[in-house]
Design a protein around this motif. Structure first.
Motif, mmCIF file in Angstrom:
data_model
loop_
_atom_site.group_PDB
_atom_site.id
_atom_site.type_symbol
_atom_site.label_atom_id
_atom_site.label_comp_id
_atom_site.label_asym_id
_atom_site.label_seq_id
_atom_site.Cartn_x
_atom_site.Cartn_y
_atom_site.Cartn_z
ATOM 1 N N TRP A 83 94.750 -21.261 -61.688
ATOM 2 C CA TRP A 83 96.137 -21.069 -61.268
ATOM 3 C C TRP A 83 96.942 -20.399 -62.382
ATOM 4 O O TRP A 83 97.753 -19.513 -62.126
ATOM 5 C CB TRP A 83 96.771 -22.414 -60.906
ATOM 6 C CG TRP A 83 96.273 -22.948 -59.608
ATOM 7 C CD1 TRP A 83 95.189 -23.739 -59.423
ATOM 8 C CD2 TRP A 83 96.831 -22.725 -58.314
ATOM 9 N NE1 TRP A 83 95.038 -24.023 -58.084
ATOM 10 C CE2 TRP A 83 96.037 -23.422 -57.390
ATOM 11 C CE3 TRP A 83 97.926 -22.010 -57.863
ATOM 12 C CZ2 TRP A 83 96.306 -23.420 -56.033
ATOM 13 C CZ3 TRP A 83 98.200 -22.023 -56.498
ATOM 14 C CH2 TRP A 83 97.382 -22.716 -55.606
ATOM 15 N N VAL A 84 96.725 -20.840 -63.613
ATOM 16 C CA VAL A 84 97.422 -20.246 -64.756
ATOM 17 C C VAL A 84 97.055 -18.775 -64.860
ATOM 18 O O VAL A 84 97.918 -17.904 -64.988
ATOM 19 C CB VAL A 84 97.080 -20.997 -66.063
ATOM 20 C CG1 VAL A 84 97.626 -20.260 -67.270
ATOM 21 C CG2 VAL A 84 97.603 -22.423 -66.023
ATOM 22 N N TRP A 85 95.756 -18.464 -64.774
ATOM 23 C CA TRP A 85 95.300 -17.085 -64.839
ATOM 24 C C TRP A 85 95.925 -16.257 -63.717
ATOM 25 O O TRP A 85 96.393 -15.141 -63.944
ATOM 26 C CB TRP A 85 93.777 -17.028 -64.760
ATOM 27 C CG TRP A 85 93.242 -15.633 -64.837
ATOM 28 C CD1 TRP A 85 92.903 -14.953 -65.965
ATOM 29 C CD2 TRP A 85 93.026 -14.730 -63.742
ATOM 30 N NE1 TRP A 85 92.479 -13.683 -65.641
ATOM 31 C CE2 TRP A 85 92.550 -13.520 -64.287
ATOM 32 C CE3 TRP A 85 93.197 -14.831 -62.368
ATOM 33 C CZ2 TRP A 85 92.228 -12.423 -63.494
ATOM 34 C CZ3 TRP A 85 92.877 -13.740 -61.578
ATOM 35 C CH2 TRP A 85 92.401 -12.548 -62.133
ATOM 36 N N ALA A 86 95.931 -16.791 -62.496
ATOM 37 C CA ALA A 86 96.487 -16.062 -61.349
ATOM 38 C C ALA A 86 97.971 -15.776 -61.554
ATOM 39 O O ALA A 86 98.445 -14.670 -61.263
ATOM 40 C CB ALA A 86 96.263 -16.853 -60.065
ATOM 41 N N ALA A 87 98.697 -16.751 -62.062
ATOM 42 C CA ALA A 87 100.125 -16.555 -62.290
ATOM 43 C C ALA A 87 100.372 -15.497 -63.359
ATOM 44 O O ALA A 87 101.279 -14.674 -63.233
ATOM 45 C CB ALA A 87 100.775 -17.876 -62.695
ATOM 46 N N GLU A 88 99.564 -15.496 -64.397
ATOM 47 C CA GLU A 88 99.747 -14.547 -65.490
ATOM 48 C C GLU A 88 99.268 -13.138 -65.142
ATOM 49 O O GLU A 88 99.709 -12.170 -65.762
ATOM 50 C CB GLU A 88 99.018 -15.039 -66.745
ATOM 51 C CG GLU A 88 99.654 -16.268 -67.344
ATOM 52 C CD GLU A 88 98.898 -16.818 -68.546
ATOM 53 O OE1 GLU A 88 99.454 -17.682 -69.217
ATOM 54 O OE2 GLU A 88 97.747 -16.396 -68.787
ATOM 55 N N LEU A 102 98.959 -11.830 -61.768
ATOM 56 C CA LEU A 102 99.253 -11.474 -60.378
ATOM 57 C C LEU A 102 99.611 -10.000 -60.229
ATOM 58 O O LEU A 102 99.066 -9.299 -59.379
ATOM 59 C CB LEU A 102 100.386 -12.355 -59.841
ATOM 60 C CG LEU A 102 100.887 -12.027 -58.441
ATOM 61 C CD1 LEU A 102 99.778 -12.288 -57.419
ATOM 62 C CD2 LEU A 102 102.115 -12.850 -58.113
ATOM 63 N N HIS A 103 100.513 -9.513 -61.064
ATOM 64 C CA HIS A 103 100.968 -8.126 -60.938
ATOM 65 C C HIS A 103 99.848 -7.129 -61.229
ATOM 66 O O HIS A 103 99.726 -6.119 -60.544
ATOM 67 C CB HIS A 103 102.172 -7.883 -61.845
ATOM 68 C CG HIS A 103 103.353 -8.738 -61.486
ATOM 69 N ND1 HIS A 103 104.018 -8.632 -60.284
ATOM 70 C CD2 HIS A 103 103.956 -9.743 -62.155
ATOM 71 C CE1 HIS A 103 104.986 -9.518 -60.226
ATOM 72 N NE2 HIS A 103 104.976 -10.224 -61.348
ATOM 73 N N GLN A 104 99.020 -7.414 -62.222
ATOM 74 C CA GLN A 104 97.906 -6.514 -62.543
ATOM 75 C C GLN A 104 96.901 -6.449 -61.393
ATOM 76 O O GLN A 104 96.400 -5.384 -61.055
ATOM 77 C CB GLN A 104 97.205 -6.965 -63.819
ATOM 78 C CG GLN A 104 98.022 -6.718 -65.072
ATOM 79 C CD GLN A 104 97.294 -7.249 -66.288
ATOM 80 O OE1 GLN A 104 97.216 -8.453 -66.484
ATOM 81 N NE2 GLN A 104 96.764 -6.341 -67.083
ATOM 82 N N VAL A 105 96.617 -7.591 -60.789
ATOM 83 C CA VAL A 105 95.679 -7.614 -59.660
ATOM 84 C C VAL A 105 96.276 -6.864 -58.480
ATOM 85 O O VAL A 105 95.592 -6.068 -57.820
ATOM 86 C CB VAL A 105 95.309 -9.069 -59.276
ATOM 87 C CG1 VAL A 105 94.497 -9.097 -57.990
ATOM 88 C CG2 VAL A 105 94.538 -9.747 -60.404
ATOM 89 N N ASP A 106 97.566 -7.086 -58.194
ATOM 90 C CA ASP A 106 98.226 -6.355 -57.106
ATOM 91 C C ASP A 106 98.166 -4.850 -57.337
ATOM 92 O O ASP A 106 97.875 -4.086 -56.416
ATOM 93 C CB ASP A 106 99.687 -6.803 -56.959
ATOM 94 C CG ASP A 106 99.831 -8.116 -56.200
ATOM 95 O OD1 ASP A 106 98.857 -8.536 -55.541
ATOM 96 O OD2 ASP A 106 100.920 -8.714 -56.288
ATOM 97 N N GLN A 107 98.436 -4.409 -58.565
ATOM 98 C CA GLN A 107 98.394 -2.976 -58.885
ATOM 99 C C GLN A 107 96.989 -2.421 -58.704
ATOM 100 O O GLN A 107 96.811 -1.330 -58.144
ATOM 101 C CB GLN A 107 98.877 -2.733 -60.311
ATOM 102 C CG GLN A 107 100.367 -2.921 -60.490
ATOM 103 C CD GLN A 107 100.801 -2.813 -61.944
ATOM 104 O OE1 GLN A 107 99.958 -2.767 -62.847
ATOM 105 N NE2 GLN A 107 102.102 -2.776 -62.174
ATOM 106 N N ALA A 108 95.985 -3.150 -59.170
ATOM 107 C CA ALA A 108 94.600 -2.697 -59.031
ATOM 108 C C ALA A 108 94.209 -2.597 -57.561
ATOM 109 O O ALA A 108 93.554 -1.633 -57.144
ATOM 110 C CB ALA A 108 93.664 -3.649 -59.765
ATOM 111 N N ARG A 109 94.627 -3.564 -56.766
ATOM 112 C CA ARG A 109 94.308 -3.533 -55.327
ATOM 113 C C ARG A 109 94.990 -2.360 -54.643
ATOM 114 O O ARG A 109 94.384 -1.689 -53.797
ATOM 115 C CB ARG A 109 94.718 -4.850 -54.670
ATOM 116 C CG ARG A 109 93.811 -6.002 -55.032
ATOM 117 C CD ARG A 109 94.266 -7.289 -54.395
ATOM 118 N NE ARG A 109 93.336 -8.376 -54.685
ATOM 119 C CZ ARG A 109 93.536 -9.624 -54.326
ATOM 120 N NH1 ARG A 109 94.631 -9.970 -53.662
ATOM 121 N NH2 ARG A 109 92.643 -10.551 -54.618
ATOM 122 N N GLN A 110 96.257 -2.126 -54.982
ATOM 123 C CA GLN A 110 96.976 -1.003 -54.377
ATOM 124 C C GLN A 110 96.333 0.320 -54.766
ATOM 125 O O GLN A 110 96.195 1.216 -53.923
ATOM 126 C CB GLN A 110 98.449 -1.032 -54.787
ATOM 127 C CG GLN A 110 99.236 -2.151 -54.134
ATOM 128 C CD GLN A 110 100.637 -2.283 -54.693
ATOM 129 O OE1 GLN A 110 101.073 -1.479 -55.511
ATOM 130 N NE2 GLN A 110 101.343 -3.316 -54.247
#
Length: 164
Positions: A142-147, A149-157
């Motif tokens: 959860w800590v990793w996901a919160a920290e 989140l934006h990088q994963v969203d950008q990579a997915r987009q």
């Protein structure tokens, strides 16, 4: 602001809270988050006991099963529960799968099954300290996901934007 995920085609309204890192991870205490960070940065010793490695592989296989994690979450949130109520709160799980999951968790020492000598039979399940600590260990995800989140969203987009 807290939002909730709704998974289409299921009865369960998933209660995984999605919050910004600014809002904090209210689902976990500061102590649990600190413990999860310590687990995350710790480097296993090079002379690791092979039994520990086997246990880690076994537990990863077990908790990677979505039902185990969902049962763990429900029992952590609600405390002691009877089978039927547990089945309702872990929506979408069959009676057979819930029974198997509970047996595996009991065998691993993650929960305790208490049978009361009454008619009709009454059976309750609750997490052990070991089960609660496993939940704390996974707090790191959860800590990793919160920290991140934006990088994963950008990579997915970026990936979704590529021509296939």
């Amino acid at each position: 602001m807290t939002t909730f995920d709704w998974k289409e085609g299921t009865k369960k309204f998933y209660t995984y809270q999605k919050e910004s890192i600014v809002g904090g991870l209210t689902h976990f205490t500061a102590e649990e988050i600190a413990k999860a960070r310590r687990y995350a940065i710790a480097t296993p010793p090079t002379d690791l006991d092979p039994r520990i490695e086997a246990l880690v592989h076994d537990l990863i296989g077990r908790v990677a099963d979505k039902w185990t994690m969902m049962v763990l979450e429900v029992l952590a949130e609600h405390g002691e529960l009877r089978f039927t109520r547990l089945s309702e709160l872990v929506g979408g799980i069959s009676q057979k799968m819930l029974t198997q999951t509970l047996r595996h968790m009991e065998r691993d020492g993650l929960l305790v099954r208490t049978v009361f000598p009454v008619v009709p039979p009454k059976v309750e399940y609750r997490l052990t300290g070991l089960g609660l600590s496993l939940g704390s260990a996974f707090c790191g995800v959860w800590v990793w996901a919160a920290e991140n989140l934006h990088q994963v969203d950008q990579a997915r987009q970026a990936f979704d934007g590529k021509a296939v």
